[in-house]
Each structure stands twice: as structure tokens, then as C-alpha cells.
Motif scaffolding. Structure first.
Motif, PDB file in Angstrom:
ATOM      1  N   ARG A   1      13.589  12.904   2.914  1.00 33.93           N
ATOM      2  CA  ARG A   1      13.060  11.962   3.989  1.00 33.93           C
ATOM      3  C   ARG A   1      11.864  11.197   3.380  1.00 33.93           C
ATOM      4  O   ARG A   1      11.722   9.931   3.390  1.00 33.93           O
ATOM      5  CB  ARG A   1      12.459  12.950   4.923  1.00 33.93           C
ATOM      6  N   GLU A   2      11.008  11.888   2.553  1.00 34.21           N
ATOM      7  CA  GLU A   2       9.922  11.075   1.928  1.00 34.21           C
ATOM      8  C   GLU A   2      10.520  10.143   0.679  1.00 34.21           C
ATOM      9  O   GLU A   2       9.937   8.983   0.385  1.00 34.21           O
ATOM     10  CB  GLU A   2       8.903  11.953   1.077  1.00 34.21           C
ATOM     11  N   ALA A   3      11.582  10.385   0.062  1.00 37.60           N
ATOM     12  CA  ALA A   3      12.264   9.566  -1.076  1.00 37.60           C
ATOM     13  C   ALA A   3      12.793   8.584  -0.244  1.00 37.60           C
ATOM     14  O   ALA A   3      12.870   7.401  -0.712  1.00 37.60           O
ATOM     15  CB  ALA A   3      13.214  10.461  -1.770  1.00 37.60           C
ATOM     16  N   GLU A   4      13.401   8.673   1.027  1.00 42.22           N
ATOM     17  CA  GLU A   4      14.128   7.402   1.647  1.00 42.22           C
ATOM     18  C   GLU A   4      12.839   6.715   2.173  1.00 42.22           C
ATOM     19  O   GLU A   4      12.877   5.274   2.197  1.00 42.22           O
ATOM     20  CB  GLU A   4      14.554   7.942   3.139  1.00 42.22           C
ATOM     21  N   LEU A   5      11.651   7.202   2.560  1.00 38.87           N
ATOM     22  CA  LEU A   5      10.468   6.168   3.181  1.00 38.87           C
ATOM     23  C   LEU A   5       9.918   5.503   1.750  1.00 38.87           C
ATOM     24  O   LEU A   5       9.565   4.472   2.054  1.00 38.87           O
ATOM     25  CB  LEU A   5       9.520   7.295   3.644  1.00 38.87           C
ATOM     26  N   ALA A   6       9.869   6.090   0.663  1.00 40.16           N
ATOM     27  CA  ALA A   6       9.558   5.432  -0.350  1.00 40.16           C
ATOM     28  C   ALA A   6      10.478   4.547  -1.106  1.00 40.16           C
ATOM     29  O   ALA A   6      10.141   3.825  -2.085  1.00 40.16           O
ATOM     30  CB  ALA A   6       9.128   6.403  -1.575  1.00 40.16           C
TER      31      ALA A   6
ATOM     32  N   GLN B   1      19.941   5.453  -0.747  1.00 37.94           N
ATOM     33  CA  GLN B   1      19.011   5.420   0.450  1.00 37.94           C
ATOM     34  C   GLN B   1      19.819   4.712   1.103  1.00 37.94           C
ATOM     35  O   GLN B   1      20.277   3.521   0.950  1.00 37.94           O
ATOM     36  CB  GLN B   1      17.794   4.491  -0.581  1.00 37.94           C
ATOM     37  N   ALA B   2      19.426   4.739   2.486  1.00 41.88           N
ATOM     38  CA  ALA B   2      20.079   4.366   3.811  1.00 41.88           C
ATOM     39  C   ALA B   2      21.561   4.456   4.077  1.00 41.88           C
ATOM     40  O   ALA B   2      22.033   4.201   5.057  1.00 41.88           O
ATOM     41  CB  ALA B   2      19.613   3.057   3.752  1.00 41.88           C
TER      42      ALA B   2
ATOM     43  N   LYS C   1       0.922  -1.144  -0.104  1.00 43.11           N
ATOM     44  CA  LYS C   1       0.049   0.001   0.070  1.00 43.11           C
ATOM     45  C   LYS C   1       0.746   1.179  -0.015  1.00 43.11           C
ATOM     46  O   LYS C   1       0.834   2.154  -0.576  1.00 43.11           O
ATOM     47  CB  LYS C   1      -0.943  -0.182   1.189  1.00 43.11           C
ATOM     48  N   GLU C   2       1.979   1.276   0.926  1.00 40.10           N
ATOM     49  CA  GLU C   2       2.737   2.389   1.029  1.00 40.10           C
ATOM     50  C   GLU C   2       3.380   2.794  -0.154  1.00 40.10           C
ATOM     51  O   GLU C   2       3.721   3.808  -0.781  1.00 40.10           O
ATOM     52  CB  GLU C   2       3.677   2.201   2.179  1.00 40.10           C
TER      53      GLU C   2
ATOM     54  N   LEU D   1      18.135  -2.661  -7.658  1.00 42.75           N
ATOM     55  CA  LEU D   1      18.113  -1.519  -8.608  1.00 42.75           C
ATOM     56  C   LEU D   1      17.627  -1.820  -9.946  1.00 42.75           C
ATOM     57  O   LEU D   1      16.709  -1.093 -10.415  1.00 42.75           O
ATOM     58  CB  LEU D   1      19.416  -0.959  -8.648  1.00 42.75           C
ATOM     59  N   TRP D   2      17.828  -3.128 -10.463  1.00 44.89           N
ATOM     60  CA  TRP D   2      17.520  -3.296 -11.690  1.00 44.89           C
ATOM     61  C   TRP D   2      15.852  -3.629 -11.865  1.00 44.89           C
ATOM     62  O   TRP D   2      15.143  -3.694 -12.904  1.00 44.89           O
ATOM     63  CB  TRP D   2      18.182  -4.738 -12.298  1.00 44.89           C
ATOM     64  N   LEU D   3      15.255  -3.973 -10.545  1.00 47.85           N
ATOM     65  CA  LEU D   3      13.790  -4.557 -10.608  1.00 47.85           C
ATOM     66  C   LEU D   3      13.103  -3.200 -10.048  1.00 47.85           C
ATOM     67  O   LEU D   3      12.026  -3.243 -10.583  1.00 47.85           O
ATOM     68  CB  LEU D   3      13.622  -5.827  -9.707  1.00 47.85           C
ATOM     69  N   THR D   4      13.419  -2.319  -9.047  1.00 48.45           N
ATOM     70  CA  THR D   4      12.690  -1.393  -8.624  1.00 48.45           C
ATOM     71  C   THR D   4      11.954  -0.392  -9.481  1.00 48.45           C
ATOM     72  O   THR D   4      12.353  -0.240 -10.510  1.00 48.45           O
ATOM     73  CB  THR D   4      13.567  -0.632  -7.629  1.00 48.45           C
ATOM     74  N   PRO D   5      10.615  -0.244  -9.382  1.00 49.55           N
ATOM     75  CA  PRO D   5      10.021   0.634 -10.386  1.00 49.55           C
ATOM     76  C   PRO D   5      10.441   2.091 -10.662  1.00 49.55           C
ATOM     77  O   PRO D   5      10.536   2.480 -11.630  1.00 49.55           O
ATOM     78  CB  PRO D   5       8.473   0.891  -9.659  1.00 49.55           C
TER      79      PRO D   5
END
Length: 650
Positions: free
Chosen positions: A594-599, A622-623, A252-253, A546-550
């Protein structure tokens, strides 16, 4: 007086003699008092029994402790009895259903007579269980006649136990008693309640008596116990981490998928980002399949009932899997497709085959539909409509082993590319005792089983053999994968089948110009896209490779002044086949990061006036934080290297 001696064989092959009638606990004490204090149960001639039960003849013996799966299961079963004792003490008149051990802990189904259990009540029950466990009550086994068993539970007024007893044969009924509590049970149990040191009741749910929707809804209380508080604390930490990784929450997130009651329960719908991820997984496997000689096919979402009667699936599963489709034509019966293999058999028959044509490898991402009860549905892991990465290989008998080993290679390639490196191959064979559940000749079954066992051995796979887990038409190799939290999932399966080719009268012309039957291999490295993606989400916590993430890159302009540069960067990344989005909202850069990190966006490019002037991008991972400034060309090279090497998530 002469005492009969018996030979006891230990797992390491050592043989020792003991007096007949000695228990596993006696034998443990003869080895070490420290060992005896850890023994929860014993496996005698392959059967798990009470450690206090006498052994009277020569036998193999394994002493079971907390480190053994069967040891844990025994303690959790005993913990269910302890919870039932606590419930009877706190809620007089409560009626008990069944209370088995499960993979992680135990549950008991209870009829509270109209009462409602709350989270606060669970803490009271836990406290009572702790109080009772400290009494070190011995679990005592007693063989009971059917008449006496019926009499006991009639006087107690427990209709659920009476129903269970009526299904049992006289001479096979046992009771177990600890403290002031007696239950109908086959056992086994731990020696005493004192082994149960740390207790947590985890959940309350509803469950129909004996799983039948027509029966009364009972209250199911789940729990788990440990031999010390430290292990319970570690487990609860893992549970909290699992909640954070729950694929339903992250789905959902991350805007991957959704469900709608109007569309129908158990029928997932893929949002754009989820559809892209799903298509990328599909393309990944399709490319690997094409390189190894698979041929793409497409079959309908429905099939005539006779197709499934011929395959034997209809007789085996009937209403449990098959959903009829009503048509205007009288006498015409169609079903929603619950599996792809019968369709692929008909594809094979569409043209004559020579021995030179084999193997034929048909592959399809085929959507199938199976009815699951409402209470069994769970996110993407238990659905009513799902897409299998199905393939069926038709080969000569002399090709079976080679083809099977090639499929193993493909499955392992998929797992390694996605970070699933901790797995066990389960060799699923027929039930030793009951062969009536299977179709086909013993000779063909033995050939199929041998091919699987030899292939797994030659590939050096870590394997376990499980009897009774075969499909009704053939044995299989199931891959049991451990995720990042150590949980086991069944992903990927390969099956050898001599029976469907027989039922569909599949043939090829051999070198001798005679007609022969091909052998069929079923395989699905993902199993189903839905379930695989659910497990992948939980394994990587939503941080996809990375190759898979939307979305691979989020471009973050600091102000409107760098908007034009952000758009130029986005265009250049698109040209380089890198998936990027611009966050052009009028928000502070800290909030955007922050929001890009959470996403779970892998890379962020922060673009200020300096970066725009110098044609640079400030890169964040990220992280991991700031990676410094670099040219766009350098960044594209960094991303492409990670994509080409298909590095798993970090």
C-alpha cells in the motif's frame, strides 16, 4: 421610407443583408430561435460586443455562445456583476473595486469596511445570486459623461470607482445596469441574468487595490458559473482531481522539493529524489542537444549592469526583474542574472566568426533570478530563482527558417517523450496598434514574423496568432500544452531576434569577405525546469514515466528470511542500471505494498521463501496489480524495454 441595408459576413464567408441597426440577437433570431436562445455576445469586426448592441454598417459577425471562449468570458464578467449586486444587497455600504472575468470564472475585489467573509457567507451570497439570476434582469448599457459618472459614484460614496473614472477620458465612459445594480464597465455583457443557471463561489483571498502593496488590502472573492448544473458538477469533479494532483502537495509527499523562509521565499530547494529527477531531465535534453550540434556553455550567476543596459533589458524591466548586488568597489554595479541571452552574446563575441562557422548553438542550464511579489509566488510555477534550459543559436539570415524548424522538432521530441501530446502553437506577434513597446526596425520584425509563420505552417502545427504577445526584441512561437485535466500551460518557447545582435554588434565575415550581422534564435523547450516539473507532476499525478522516476522498483521481502535474497536482487538491478530500494521494515507485506502504491513506485518485487528458492521475483505494477512471477532476467528485460522506448506514464 428608404431603409439602409448592410452586408453581414459570417465566419463561413456567407454574406447576408440586414437593415442597419439590427442587433446580433436580431440576426440570430432570423436564423433560428434556438440559436438566439444560446447567444451570449457577438464579435463584430473582431471586437466582442453586447449581442443587443445595434450594428449600423457592413461588418463581419460571429455569434458567441457558451462553446466559444469569448462567450464564456462574457458570461463570467456578467456573473461578477451579479455577485456585486448580491453583495450590495447582503452587505449595505460595501465598496467595489474591479470585477473581471479570468481564465476559469471571475472575481470581484471588494472593501467590506472591516467585515470578514467566511465560507458560510459564500453560500449565502451564492443563494442570493441564484435568486437574482431568476429575475432575468436585462444588462443595459449606457454612455455617461465623466461629470455624471463622478457625480453618481460621489453620491454613492465609492472612492475606488472614482479613482478609476478620474483615469478615463470624457466620451469613453459606460455604465451597465441589471436589476437594481449599476456599475462602471466597458462591457460587454450577456443579454440577461437568466443565462446564469449554476453558481459556485470558490475562494476568498486578499488583494491590494490595483496590485500596489502601498494601497489598501481588499477582499477578493472568486467564483465560476455555468449554463447548467451538470457542467458545474463536472467542473467541481475536475477541481477535486486537480487538488489531488497539486504539485505542492505531491512534491512534499514524494520528497522532491521544499521551501524555507530562512533561505528565502520563492527559492526552491531540491531534495535528493527531486534532484535526481531534475538531473535526469537535464541529461535527457543535453543528449538530444549534443546530437543536433549544440555546444555546452556556462555563464556566471551575476552580470555587470552595463550588460543589461546594452541588451535593453534593464530599460524595459528595471526594478521589476533586476536585483542589485552590493560590492565593496565604489561605482561597481552588478545584478543577479535575470536572463542568459546577454551573456551568450558576449560568448559569441569571444572569437571571430566566419560564415562557415554558422550556425553556432550555445546551450546552458542557466539559473536566473527575478523578483516576484510575495502574493504572486506559487509553488514551482512562480518562483524567484529558476533554471532555464536556455539555448541561443546564431545563424546567417538564410539559415533562420531551417534552424527554427529544427528547434520545433526538438521541442516536439521533448513533449512526446513526456506524454504532452495535446498542444497548440501560439504565434506571438507585435501589438498592431502600439509599436512603441518594441525595439528594432519594422523590416527586421517582418522578416522574423514571416520566418515563424512559415515554419509553423510547414511543420503542420495547430496554431493561433496572438497580437501583442511578442517579446520586446522579437516575435516568438509559444507552445500552449493541455494537461491530463484539460488545463492549458505555456511550456516551451522559440524566438527570432534581429535586435540583440545589433545591440551587441555581433558579426561574422561573409563569403564576400564583408562583415554581416547574424540572426539570433532563443529557445527553451522546458521553459524552466521548475515550472516544467510542476506541470509534469500535475499532468501525470506524480506517476512519472519509468525512465524518469527517481525510484523505479521497490523490493519487498516478506520476512527476514528473504533479506539476503532481496539484497542480491537489489545488487543485480543496480548492475543493470535500474533504480531500486529495499523496504526491509518489520511490517506486514500488505502495508508495504500500500505504501509503495501511495509513493507512486512503478514496480514492486514481492520476495517470499518460494521466490528465493526458485530464483524468481513476484512482480506488481503500480495501479495494475499482480503481473505474476518471472526470472530476474525477464524482469530486467521488461523494465529496459519500457525505459528504452520512453513510454509515457499510464
Amino acid at each position: 421610407m428608404y431603409t439602409h441595408m448592410m452586408n453581414i459576413t459570417f465566419p463561413d464567408g456567407a454574406v447576408r443583408q440586414y437593415e442597419a441597426g439590427a442587433t446580433a440577437l436580431d440576426i440570430a433570431k432570423s436564423i433560428s430561435e434556438g440559436l438566439a436562445r444560446k447567444v451570449l455576445a457577438a464579435k463584430v469586426n473582431g471586437e466582442v460586443v453586447d449581442a443587443t448592441r445595434p450594428i449600423t454598417t457592413d461588418a463581419t459577425l460571429q455569434l458567441l455562445t457558451w462553446t466559444d471562449t469569448d462567450g464564456k468570458s462574457t458570461m463570467w464578467h456578467s456573473s461578477a456583476h451579479l455577485m456585486a449586486e448580491a453583495l450590495e444587497a447582503l452587505y449595505p455600504g460595501v465598496k467595489l473595486g474591479i470585477g473581471p472575468a479570468i481564465e476559469n470564472g471571475f472575481y470581484y475585489d471588494i472593501d467590506l469596511g472591516g467585515r470578514t467573509i467566511t465560507e458560510e457567507d459564500l453560500r449565502k451570497i451564492e443563494a442570493k445570486m441564484v435568486e437574482l439570476s431568476k429575475q432575468n434582469s436585462i444588462y443595459t448599457r449606457a454612455e455617461v459623461s465623466k461629470a455624471d459618472a463622478l457625480k453618481y459614484f460621489t453620491e454613492k460614496g465609492d472612492e475606488y470607482k472614482l479613482e478609476l473614472i478620474n483615469d478615463l477620458q470624457d466620451g469613453t465612459i459606460t455604465f451597465y445596469t441589471q436589476g437594481g445594480f449599476t456599475d462602471l464597465c466597458r462591457g460587454p455583457h450577456i443579454p440577461n441574468t437568466g443565462f446564469i443557471k449554476a453558481i459556485k463561489l470558490t475562494n476568498i483571498a486578499g488583494a491590494y487595490w490595483r496590485g500596489n502593496e502601498k494601497n489598501k488590502m481588499l477582499t477578493r472573492i472568486y467564483g465560476i458559473t455555468f449554463p447548467n448544473q451538470k457542467e458545474l458538477d463536472e467542473y467541481l469533479t475536475l477541481v477535486e482531481e486537480a487538488k489531488k494532483r497539486d504539485h505542492r502537495k505531491l512534491g512534499k509527499e514524494l520528497e522532491l522539493f521544499t521551501f524555507s523562509e530562512k533561505v528565502g521565499l520563492g527559492l526552491p530547494m531540491w531534495l535528493p529524489k527531486g534532484a535526481l529527477l531534475r538531473e535526469r531531465l537535464q541529461r535527457f535534453l543535453q543528449e538530444a542537444q549534443m546530437e543536433t550540434g549544440y555546444l555546452p556553455v556556462v555563464t556566471p550567476h551575476i552580470g555587470n549592469k552595463n550588460l543589461y543596459v546594452t541588451s535593453g533589458h534593464y530599460e524595459k524591466y528595471g526594478k521589476d526583474s533586476f536585483q542589485p548586488i552590493h560590492t565593496p568597489e565604489e561605482g561597481e554595479e552588478f545584478m543577479l542574472k535575470p536572463m542568459n541571452c546577454p551573456h551568450h552574446c558576449e560568448l559569441y563575441k569571444a572569437s571571430p566568426k566566419s560564415y562557415k562557422d554558422l550556425p553556432v548553438r550555445f546551450a546552458e542550464f542557466g539559473t536566473v533570478y527575478r523578483y516576484e511579489q510575495h502574493g504572486e509566488l506559487h509553488g514551482l510555477t512562480r518562483v524567484r530563482g529558476f533554471t532555464q534550459d536556455d539555448a541561443h543559436l546564431f545563424c546567417r539570415p538564410d539559415q533562420v527558417k531551417e534552424e527554427f524548424m529544427k528547434v520545433i522538432d526538438l521541442v516536439l521530441y521533448v513533449f512526446n517523450s513526456l506524454g504532452f501530446t495535446n498542444y497548440t502553437a501560439q504565434v506571438s506577434l507585435r501589438d498592431k496598434e502600439d509599436r512603441s513597446k518594441y525595439i528594432g526596425t519594422d523590416e527586421n520584425w517582418e522578416l522574423a514574423e514571416q520566418a515563424i509563420i512559415e515554419s509553423a505552417a510547414e511543420k503542420g502545427l495547430p496554431t493561433v496568432i496572438e497580437y501583442g504577445e511578442a517579446a520586446f526584441y522579437g516575435p516568438k512561437l509559444d507552445f500552449m500544452v493541455k494537461d491530463a485535466l484539460g488545463r492549458k500551460w505555456q511550456l516551451g518557447t522559440i524566438q527570432v531576434d534581429y535586435n540583440l545582435p545589433e545591440r551587441f554588434e555581433l558579426e561574422y565575415i561573409g563569403a564576400d569577405n564583408a562583415r554581416h550581422r547574424p540572426v539570433m534564435i532563443h529557445r527553451a523547450p522546458f521553459g524552466s525546469l521548475e515550472r516544467f516539473i510542476a506541470v509534469l507532476i500535475e499532468h501525470c499525478g506524480g506517476k512519472f514515466p519509468l525512465w524518469l522516476t527517481p525510484t523505479q522498483v521497490k523490493i519487498l521481502p516478506i520476512s527476514d528470511k528473504t533479506q539476503a535474497y532481496a539484497e542480491a536482487v537489489a545488487a543485480a538491478l543496480k548492475k543493470a542500471d535500474i533504480r531500486a530500494e529495499i523496504d526491509d521494515r518489520s511490517e506486514k507485506i500488505g502495508k508495504k505494498i500500500r505504501e509503495a502504491e501511495l509513493a507512486k513506485i512503478p514496480y514492486m518485487l514481492v520476495l517470499g521463501e518460494k521466490e528465493a528458492t526458485d530464483n524468481l521475483v513476484a512482480v506488481r505494477r503500480q495501479a495494475k496489480g499482480d503481473l505474476g512471477a518471472m526470472t530476474l532476467e525477464q524482469f530486467v528485460g521488461l523494465v529496459n524495454e519500457e525505459v528504452v522506448n520512453r513510454k509515457p506514464f499510464e
